[in-house]
Design an enzyme around this catalytic site. Sequence first.
Site, short mmCIF file in Angstrom:
data_model
loop_
_atom_site.label_atom_id
_atom_site.label_comp_id
_atom_site.label_asym_id
_atom_site.label_seq_id
_atom_site.Cartn_x
_atom_site.Cartn_y
_atom_site.Cartn_z
CB SER A 1 -2.26 -7.54 -1.90
OG SER A 1 -3.21 -7.34 -0.87
CG HIS B 1 1.54 -8.33 0.09
ND1 HIS B 1 2.82 -8.03 0.51
CD2 HIS B 1 0.74 -7.37 0.60
CE1 HIS B 1 2.79 -6.92 1.26
NE2 HIS B 1 1.54 -6.51 1.33
CG ASP C 1 -1.93 -6.29 2.69
OD1 ASP C 1 -0.82 -5.82 2.97
OD2 ASP C 1 -2.37 -6.36 1.52
CG MET D 1 -4.80 -4.11 7.60
SD MET D 1 -5.94 -3.29 6.49
CE MET D 1 -4.94 -3.25 5.00
CG HIS E 1 2.36 -5.22 4.84
ND1 HIS E 1 1.75 -4.37 3.94
CD2 HIS E 1 2.95 -4.42 5.75
CE1 HIS E 1 1.96 -3.12 4.29
NE2 HIS E 1 2.68 -3.11 5.40
CG MET F 1 -0.06 -2.59 7.50
SD MET F 1 -1.16 -2.45 6.08
CE MET F 1 -1.31 -4.19 5.66
CG MET G 1 3.56 1.35 3.46
SD MET G 1 2.85 -0.16 2.78
CE MET G 1 1.17 0.36 2.38
CG ASP H 1 1.67 -2.77 -0.13
OD1 ASP H 1 0.71 -2.78 -0.93
OD2 ASP H 1 1.64 -3.33 1.00
C1 DX5 Z 1 -2.56 -1.40 2.03
C2 DX5 Z 1 -2.01 -2.80 1.83
C3 DX5 Z 1 -1.84 -3.25 0.43
C4 DX5 Z 1 -2.84 -2.89 -0.54
C5 DX5 Z 1 -2.44 -3.12 -1.97
O1 DX5 Z 1 -2.61 -1.10 3.35
O2 DX5 Z 1 -0.77 -2.93 2.45
O3 DX5 Z 1 -1.09 -4.39 0.21
O4 DX5 Z 1 -4.05 -3.48 -0.23
O5 DX5 Z 1 -3.59 -3.01 -2.67
P1 DX5 Z 1 -3.83 -2.11 -3.93
O6 DX5 Z 1 -3.00 -2.73 -5.01
O7 DX5 Z 1 -5.28 -2.25 -4.09
O8 DX5 Z 1 -3.42 -0.69 -3.65
ZN ZN Z 2 0.61 -4.73 2.04
#
Ligand code: DX5
Ligand code: ZN
Length: 219
Positions: free
Chosen positions: A9, A34, A36, A38, A67, A69, A141, A179
């Site tokens: 990620s 990956h 992320d 947000m 991903h 969110m 998650m 994750d």
């Molecule tokens: C959290 C994300 C992740 C996360 C993984 O909301 O979806 O993908 O950042 O990171 P680590 O490995 O730092 O937990």
């Molecule tokens: Zn993620």
Amino acid sequence: MKKVEIAPSILNADFKNLESEIKKVEDLGVKFLHFDVMDGHFVPNISFGAPILASISKIHNMINDVHLMISDPLKYVPDFAKAGADLITFHYESYEEKEKILETIKLIKSLNIKCGISIKPATTVEEILPYLDKVDLVLVMSVEPGFGGQKFNPVALEKIKELNRLKDENNYHYLIEVDGGINAETAISCRSAGVDILVCGTYLYRSKNLKEDYEKLIK
Ligand code: DX5
Ligand code: ZN
């Protein structure tokens, strides 16, 4: 132990050197990257969106594992498709209206993109049963979505086992991805539970011996 894929990620990458941060994990031989997303609404943090994906999706050959969110994936899926997503995972909790969940799955598939559904630590596998025959991936998650660097919640392990059992019993084709809080120790627990893909951010991007620490996840 079962073979596992790693999806680094980039949430905790060094953004002033994003290209080399991406190359450095690609050089490990990983298949997935990956990404992320947000929105500061579905989760209490803002990361990055489709324009950044569009700039990076072509500088590597990994699978762009997006991903989402975000609160309204239906509205933004086309942007991420255009930006180069190969796999789009959205959250089951994004919608109260269950028809919208089905609509999101249909939309992603209609764009010829693999579709994943994700559940937060408090959501049970039972709640997503109606969608399991329709998705290519289930993202479990193991932290509250929103931030990297949190501690792994073992509630994910039972869900991984249950998803494996359901997959075998019903001949479903989805991959199981986990994750949050993945490191050399939690990777072993997830692999024993039968996970296919480990998302890993902080552990890899803060590593001083990347190759060596990566090997610990897959050996
Ligand atoms: C959290 C994300 C992740 C996360 C993984 O909301 O979806 O993908 O950042 O990171 P680590 O490995 O730092 O937990
Ligand atoms: Zn993620």
